[in-house]
Design an enzyme around this catalytic site. Structure first.
Site, short mmCIF file in Angstrom:
data_model
loop_
_atom_site.label_atom_id
_atom_site.label_comp_id
_atom_site.label_asym_id
_atom_site.label_seq_id
_atom_site.Cartn_x
_atom_site.Cartn_y
_atom_site.Cartn_z
CB CYS A 65 41.31 44.29 40.32
SG CYS A 65 41.79 45.06 38.78
CB CYS A 68 38.88 46.58 38.96
SG CYS A 68 39.40 45.15 38.01
#
Length: 141
Positions: A65, A68
């Site tokens: 991600c 993230c």
């Protein structure tokens, strides 16, 4: 108050004070003032969240991600500002899929704040440092 060691996840009893010069874990002797986010797994999650008298903020993330990865350094930087005021933890939803399912994680990153073992707030999406500081300040002890 009961706090969870960020190093070994042992539960420690610490006197509640406004500030601390030193506080070490009774099990591993690591500093409880080191507020680097702890990695939680399905086997350690409940114990860490339920046994903490201070609020717990959990970052549900995945290695693939992009947002993230961008937020990870911010999460660590903000964690340093809340020793023994808030416990910062991370859950890799790729390896801990049951925890992701249990908490209905539909998008990542998702931050969930727990107080007294119960979810009190949730926000999805990457936060900048100012937003994360504001969120943590709102819920910290």
């Amino acid at each position: 108050m009961r706090v969870v060691c960020p190093h070994c996840l042992a539960v420690n009893n610490v006197p509640a004070k406004e500030s601390y010069k030193k506080a070490n874990c009774g099990k591993c002797k690591g500093s409880l003032l080191d507020s680097k986010p702890a990695s939680l797994r399905a086997t350690t999650f409940d114990e860490a969240v339920v046994n903490s008298d201070i609020p717990v903020i959990v970052d549900f993330w995945a290695p693939w991600c992009g947002p993230c990865k961008m937020m990870a350094p911010t999460f660590e930087k903000v964690a340093e500002k809340f020793p023994l005021k808030m416990f910062f933890a991370k859950v890799n939803t790729e390896t801990e899929q049951l925890l992701g399912a249990r908490f209905g994680i539909r998008s990542i990153p998702t931050l969930i704040i727990f107080k007294g073992g119960k979810e009190v707030h949730r926000v999805s999406g990457a936060l900048d440092e100012r937003s994360l500081m504001s969120l943590a300040s709102q819920f910290s002890s």
